[in-house]
Every structure is written in C-alpha cells, then in structure tokens.
Design a protein around this motif. Structure first.
Motif, PDB file in Angstrom:
ATOM      1  N   MET A 110      22.906   8.960   5.332  1.00  9.58           N
ATOM      2  CA  MET A 110      22.732  10.470   5.038  1.00  9.58           C
ATOM      3  C   MET A 110      23.807  10.957   3.939  1.00  9.58           C
ATOM      4  SD  MET A 110      20.082  11.536   6.538  1.00  9.58           S
ATOM      5  CE  MET A 110      20.442  12.917   5.716  1.00  9.58           C
ATOM      6  N   ALA A 111      24.839  10.137   3.763  1.00 11.48           N
ATOM      7  CA  ALA A 111      25.772  10.624   3.009  1.00 11.48           C
ATOM      8  C   ALA A 111      25.353  10.105   1.505  1.00 11.48           C
ATOM      9  CB  ALA A 111      27.154   9.979   2.940  1.00 11.48           C
ATOM     10  N   ILE A 112      24.454   9.028   1.423  1.00  9.22           N
ATOM     11  CA  ILE A 112      23.959   8.693  -0.154  1.00  9.22           C
ATOM     12  C   ILE A 112      23.114   9.422  -0.152  1.00  9.22           C
ATOM     13  CG2 ILE A 112      22.656   6.711  -1.172  1.00  9.22           C
ATOM     14  CD1 ILE A 112      24.490   4.761   0.559  1.00  9.22           C
TER      15      ILE A 112
ATOM     16  N   TRP B 271      28.664  14.486   5.998  1.00  6.55           N
ATOM     17  CA  TRP B 271      28.109  13.650   6.523  1.00  6.55           C
ATOM     18  C   TRP B 271      29.286  12.374   6.908  1.00  6.55           C
ATOM     19  CZ3 TRP B 271      24.054  13.306   9.633  1.00  6.55           C
ATOM     20  CH2 TRP B 271      23.285  14.084   9.479  1.00  6.55           C
ATOM     21  N   LEU B 272      30.067  12.072   5.722  1.00  2.00           N
ATOM     22  CA  LEU B 272      31.064  10.942   5.908  1.00  2.00           C
ATOM     23  C   LEU B 272      32.193  11.422   6.942  1.00  2.00           C
ATOM     24  CD1 LEU B 272      31.592   9.919   2.221  1.00  2.00           C
ATOM     25  CD2 LEU B 272      30.526   8.438   4.117  1.00  2.00           C
ATOM     26  N   ARG B 273      32.313  12.740   7.185  1.00  2.00           N
ATOM     27  CA  ARG B 273      33.431  13.231   7.980  1.00  2.00           C
ATOM     28  C   ARG B 273      32.787  13.011   9.558  1.00  2.00           C
ATOM     29  NH1 ARG B 273      34.614  19.352   8.100  1.00  2.00           N
ATOM     30  NH2 ARG B 273      32.709  19.515   9.201  1.00  2.00           N
ATOM     31  N   GLY B 274      31.455  13.288   9.578  1.00  2.00           N
ATOM     32  CA  GLY B 274      30.830  13.351  10.967  1.00  2.00           C
ATOM     33  C   GLY B 274      29.311  14.110  10.741  1.00  2.00           C
ATOM     34  N   TRP B 275      28.782  14.444  12.048  1.00  2.00           N
ATOM     35  CA  TRP B 275      27.740  15.198  12.098  1.00  2.00           C
ATOM     36  C   TRP B 275      27.600  16.717  11.672  1.00  2.00           C
ATOM     37  CZ3 TRP B 275      22.707  13.522  12.987  1.00  2.00           C
ATOM     38  CH2 TRP B 275      22.622  12.245  13.596  1.00  2.00           C
TER      39      TRP B 275
END
Length: 320
Positions: free
Chosen positions: A1-3, A44-48
């Motif tokens: 999702m981050a990508i 997204w990299l941090r969390g939901w």
C-alpha cells in the motif's frame, strides 16, 4: 500500500510534461501529487490509517489520477491511463462501501470521456469508443468483483462463527469475541459471565424426540438474544449449555441472570434453565477461564437447588 500510495507522485510527471495547461497549474498539481503520494506512503509505512484517512486517500488519489490523465499530452496514453482508476476502485471495494466505489467510478468514467474526446479526432471514433469501453469496463468490473468476493467471504466467516442450530456463536468464536471485550476500555462497568444449562434436557429428548429437543435449543438461542443487551456476546458451549458475557452497569448486571432465566422459562417449549453468574468490577485483572469456572460453579449450585433459578457469585480476586 505504501508503494501504491507513493506512485501517486508520478502524476507530477504527467503534469510537468503537459503543454496544454498553464505552467502555474502544472506546478501546483505536481506539488499536490508529491505531497499526497509521499504523505500517504509514509502513513502506510507507519501503520494502518484511520477510516477517514483511508477514504480520503481513495478519493483524492482518484481525483489526482483523473486530473493527471486529462493533462497528459498524448491522447491515447491519457485514455489508457484512466484504467488506473480501477486500482483505487478496487481498494475502495475492499476497505470501504458502495458510496466510495461510486465516487471513483464516476471520476474514472468522466476522465475517460474527456480523454476519448481527444482521441477521436486523431484516431477515429471507433478507436476512441473501444478505449473508452475498456476504461468503463475495468472501472466497473474490478471494484464490483472485489466487493462481491469480500461479501461472499464475509458471509462464510459469519456462518463459520455461528452454531448452525441456535444461531449464537460457537465455542471458538465466543472465545475470540470475548477476548476482544476483555481488552476494550470500560468506565464504571461490571463484567458478567453467565452460564446457562437447561434442566433435565435428556428427559425432554426422551419424551418428545430429538426434533423437539432441537426446536427447544433453537428457541433458547432466540430467547437469549432477545433478553440480552445488544453488546452481549452469546455462545453455545455444546449440548444444552450456553454462555453469555457482557460489560454492564451494576444494576443491569445484577438483573441479567434472572432475566435470562425467566426468558427461557417463558418459552412455549417445556424447558427451564439453571443459571449461574460471576460478576467482577471492570479492571479487576479478570481472567476469562477463571470467571467461567466461577459462573459454572454458581450454575451447578442453582441446579442442585432444583433448577429454574439463578445463583450469582462475586469472585474476590481473579488472577491471569
């Protein structure tokens, strides 16, 4: 999702390469694309993300893709780029609702119409119509197919959690839900576990047959759902034994066992129940298995007293 989120930054390339929009508009759009794409990638990299943040990503991302396609200088590339809206439509279908899907579909089709109108003068209306149909088909089919699969799987999950006869949770699902309740915050509430065992159920089966016994169990499941609070977690532990857990104010917790006992006795089926409950104040370091054992002990006390009655215990201290 981050990508996928970070890929929204590529819309800046489409804007800066465009010759048919003012330079200020192109630069402003590029800045927005980089900020939104980079920001959501970091999120997204941090969390939901929260539900509101996620929904905003679907709509803002869809708007950026649509605008980037319209600004793309090559008409055919712009039209094919509108198929990228299907990715965010699928995301909305997986995590959100029909309204979120509809917004993305409308954005994709609107952008597709604008881009197809630019394709027609150079390549003809047949090519433009075929490209537009591909855009419409993908933007409709992908999210709707994903939503159908998600709803079908969701229905299977619900069915796998339910006891097929009584409609309440099976033992495994009950423990899963109860664990969630125990970790939820509560203010000025009492945790109550109620064990319910039907009185002389074997005699009912012997006298009227197993079909009558099944009908009685079904009716008990319905009665427990009707008599309990909407927040209650109700399960069948096997045979004629049921369990209810809830977090309630003091008075409501005290009333619940008697209300459940009366609801079962009031059924048209010839069945009554022995009901035992364990009540502890919220935050007393309560362990589920210990509370169930305490409620079970109280239930057997009610059964030894003749059945069709309740017993309540208050464990002084229940350790994990």
């Amino acid at each position: 999702m981050a990508i996928i989120s970070g890929a929204l930054m590529l819309m800046a390339v489409a804007a800066l390469a465009s010759n048919n929009v003012p330079f200020v508009v192109a630069v402003g759009f590029s800045v927005v694309s980089v900020v939104v794409g980079g920001g959501y990638a970091a999120l997204w990299l941090r969390g939901w993300p929260t539900r509101r943040q996620s929904l905003a990503m679907a709509w803002i991302g869809g708007a950026l893709i649509a605008a980037g396609c319209v600004m793309q200088p090559q008409p055919m590339i712009a039209l094919m780029g509108c198929t990228g809206m299907a990715i965010l439509g699928g995301y909305a279908a997986f995590f959100h609702n029909t309204k979120a899907i509809a917004v993305n579909i409308c954005l994709g089709i609107a952008a597709g119409l604008l881009c197809a109108a630019r394709v027609a003068p150079e390549n003809g209306w047949a090519v433009a119509t075929a490209g537009l149909w591909l855009v419409v088909e993908l933007n409709l089919a992908v999210p709707l197919a994903i939503q159908t699969v998600v709803r079908t799987l969701g229905a299977d999950v619900v069915r796998s959690d339910q006891d097929p006869l009584t409609g309440v949770l099976n033992r495994r699902a009950f423990y899963e839900r109860a664990t969630t309740l125990l970790t939820s915050p509560g203010d000025d509430l009492h945790l109550i576990v109620v064990m319910i065992d039907l009185d002389e159920f074997k005699k009912l089966n012997d006298a009227y047959g197993h079909l009558a016994g099944d009908q009685a169990l079904t009716a008990v499941g319905w009665a427990l759902r009707e008599a309990s609070n909407s927040s209650a977690i109700i399960g069948r532990f096997g045979g004629e034994e049921f369990i209810v857990i809830d977090a309630l104010p003091t008075e409501a917790a005290e009333r619940l066992p008697a209300e459940l006992c009366s609801a079962i006795a009031a059924l048209p089926q010839p069945v009554t129940a022995s009901v035992g409950a364990a009540i502890v104040r919220w935050g007393s370091n309560s362990a589920m298995d210990e509370l169930i054992r305490s409620a079970d002990t109280a239930m057997y006390s009610a059964k030894r007293a003749g059945g069709n009655r309740t017993r309540i215990c208050r464990p002084a201290r229940v350790e994990h």
